[in-house]
Design a protein around this motif. Structure first.
Motif, PDB file in Angstrom:
ATOM      1  N   VAL A  42     103.800  65.345   2.474  1.00  0.00           N
ATOM      2  CA  VAL A  42     103.688  65.977   3.792  1.00  0.00           C
ATOM      3  C   VAL A  42     103.339  67.453   3.645  1.00  0.00           C
ATOM      4  CG1 VAL A  42     104.999  66.702   5.832  1.00  0.00           C
ATOM      5  CG2 VAL A  42     105.197  64.346   4.972  1.00  0.00           C
ATOM      6  N   ILE A  43     104.016  68.144   2.714  1.00  0.00           N
ATOM      7  CA  ILE A  43     103.715  69.563   2.481  1.00  0.00           C
ATOM      8  C   ILE A  43     102.276  69.735   2.014  1.00  0.00           C
ATOM      9  CG2 ILE A  43     104.265  71.558   1.035  1.00  0.00           C
ATOM     10  CD1 ILE A  43     107.172  70.620   1.044  1.00  0.00           C
ATOM     11  N   GLU A  44     101.836  68.844   1.118  1.00  0.00           N
ATOM     12  CA  GLU A  44     100.455  68.938   0.617  1.00  0.00           C
ATOM     13  C   GLU A  44      99.445  68.675   1.729  1.00  0.00           C
ATOM     14  OE1 GLU A  44     101.627  67.463  -3.923  1.00  0.00           O
ATOM     15  OE2 GLU A  44     100.831  66.059  -2.442  1.00  0.00           O
ATOM     16  N   ALA A  45      99.741  67.708   2.606  1.00  0.00           N
ATOM     17  CA  ALA A  45      98.832  67.407   3.714  1.00  0.00           C
ATOM     18  C   ALA A  45      98.717  68.601   4.664  1.00  0.00           C
ATOM     19  CB  ALA A  45      99.313  66.172   4.471  1.00  0.00           C
ATOM     20  N   VAL A  46      99.851  69.245   4.965  1.00  0.00           N
ATOM     21  CA  VAL A  46      99.827  70.439   5.817  1.00  0.00           C
ATOM     22  C   VAL A  46      99.012  71.538   5.145  1.00  0.00           C
ATOM     23  CG1 VAL A  46     101.235  72.285   6.803  1.00  0.00           C
ATOM     24  CG2 VAL A  46     102.012  69.902   6.947  1.00  0.00           C
ATOM     25  N   GLY A  47      99.188  71.684   3.828  1.00  0.00           N
ATOM     26  CA  GLY A  47      98.412  72.691   3.102  1.00  0.00           C
ATOM     27  C   GLY A  47      96.920  72.420   3.149  1.00  0.00           C
ATOM     28  N   MET A  76      92.284  71.374  -4.867  1.00  0.00           N
ATOM     29  CA  MET A  76      93.476  71.177  -5.695  1.00  0.00           C
ATOM     30  C   MET A  76      94.560  70.402  -4.942  1.00  0.00           C
ATOM     31  SD  MET A  76      93.663  74.966  -7.426  1.00  0.00           S
ATOM     32  CE  MET A  76      95.281  74.638  -8.125  1.00  0.00           C
ATOM     33  N   LEU A  77      94.825  70.853  -3.696  1.00  0.00           N
ATOM     34  CA  LEU A  77      95.868  70.169  -2.918  1.00  0.00           C
ATOM     35  C   LEU A  77      95.457  68.747  -2.572  1.00  0.00           C
ATOM     36  CD1 LEU A  77      97.054  72.974  -0.446  1.00  0.00           C
ATOM     37  CD2 LEU A  77      98.302  72.011  -2.381  1.00  0.00           C
ATOM     38  N   GLY A  78      94.170  68.556  -2.291  1.00  0.00           N
ATOM     39  CA  GLY A  78      93.693  67.217  -1.965  1.00  0.00           C
ATOM     40  C   GLY A  78      93.846  66.257  -3.137  1.00  0.00           C
ATOM     41  N   GLY A  79      93.581  66.742  -4.344  1.00  0.00           N
ATOM     42  CA  GLY A  79      93.755  65.909  -5.533  1.00  0.00           C
ATOM     43  C   GLY A  79      95.209  65.524  -5.734  1.00  0.00           C
ATOM     44  N   ARG A  80      96.101  66.488  -5.565  1.00  0.00           N
ATOM     45  CA  ARG A  80      97.527  66.192  -5.722  1.00  0.00           C
ATOM     46  C   ARG A  80      98.009  65.248  -4.630  1.00  0.00           C
ATOM     47  NH1 ARG A  80     101.454  71.013  -7.403  1.00  0.00           N
ATOM     48  NH2 ARG A  80     102.774  69.149  -7.342  1.00  0.00           N
TER      49      ARG A  80
END
Length: 268
Positions: A42-47, A76-80
């Protein structure tokens, strides 16, 4: 203790049959698969959303450096995020039928869709509970319990099953209650008990070929997941090992404390 409902009737019936065949007694509780934490995805999606806005704004306003920086972070965030979503999908698929049923005299755990029977009076239990961070939340504690089933094969039960902070101590307590009286009787009758890396009799405790009389044992110390046997006149312990290596550790510890209290050196 609250029983967790299980919609799979066939699985529930197979568990009940296995428990009846092993004469495990009254059913106490059921635990099913833990819900994987979605906090990080969720945090990564918001980022991803926020830095996509930054990227678009940077290129639209001519601030290309900001746009490039935002695009890099989105990548980077999309990959994670993709990795974590795949991991969650795998965990949900793997643990979908995970189930643990506690009974009076043992437990049933589902392994690869089939029930496996464990009796408290015959199993060997190795527990490994590790705090992943200081002052951890429940999901930041790793729980692993290895038990031998009714035919002697090892089974590992982990925190993939919900509420290990409840079922783990319950299993340990039940194993201790079932095996401690018999173990005391063996020592009192002059027998020997083996805990893989340690052994004990009514007169001595040993590790391999090294041993000491209980009269020499000054302390049985448990600290930071290790147990150490301290002996008078020696600067180093007779042996120091991780608790996770010792089967039925709580039984071992209670016996060692009892023998040291009865036959160890008098308090100074």
């Amino acid at each position: 203790m609250t029983v967790v409902p299980e919609p799979d009737l066939e699985l529930r019936n197979s568990v009940a049959r296995a428990a009846a065949q092993a004469d495990l007694g009254r059913h106490l509780a059921t635990y099913t698969a833990a819900e994987p934490s979605t906090r990080r995805p969720v945090i990564e999606a918001v980022g991803v959303v926020l830095f996509t806005v930054v990227t678009v704004t940077g290129f639209v306003t001519g601030a290309e450096i900001i746009g490039i920086l935002g695009l890099t972070i989105v990548g980077m965030l999309g990959g994670r995020l993709l990795f974590d979503l795949l991991r969650l999908g795998y965990a949900n698929s793997r643990n979908r039928k995970a189930r643990l049923d506690l009974y009076e005299h043992g437990l049933i755990v589902i392994v690869r869709g089939a029930p496996r029977t464990i009796r408290y009076d015959t199993t060997a239990l190795k527990r490994n509970v590790v705090q992943l961070v200081r002052n951890p939340a429940p999901e930041q504690v790793s729980h692993s319990y290895t038990l031998t089933d009714s035919v002697g094969d090892p089974i590992v039960v982990r925190h993939a099953i919900a509420h290990p902070e409840k079922w783990g101590p319950a299993i340990d307590k039940a194993v201790t209650a079932a095996q401690l009286p018999r173990s005391i009787a063996v020592l009192d009758a002059g027998g020997r008990l083996d805990f893989e890396h340690f052994w004990m009799t009514s007169t001595r405790i040993g590790a391999g070929k090294r041993s000491a009389a209980w009269l020499q044992v000054t302390d049985v110390e448990v600290s930071k997941g290790w147990v150490s046997i301290h002996v008078s006149g020696q600067s180093t312990p007779l042996e120091s090992l991780p608790v996770s290596l010792i089967p039925n550790f709580t039984v071992f510890l209670k016996l060692a404390e009892r023998m040291r209290a009865e036959y160890g050196p008098p308090p100074s």
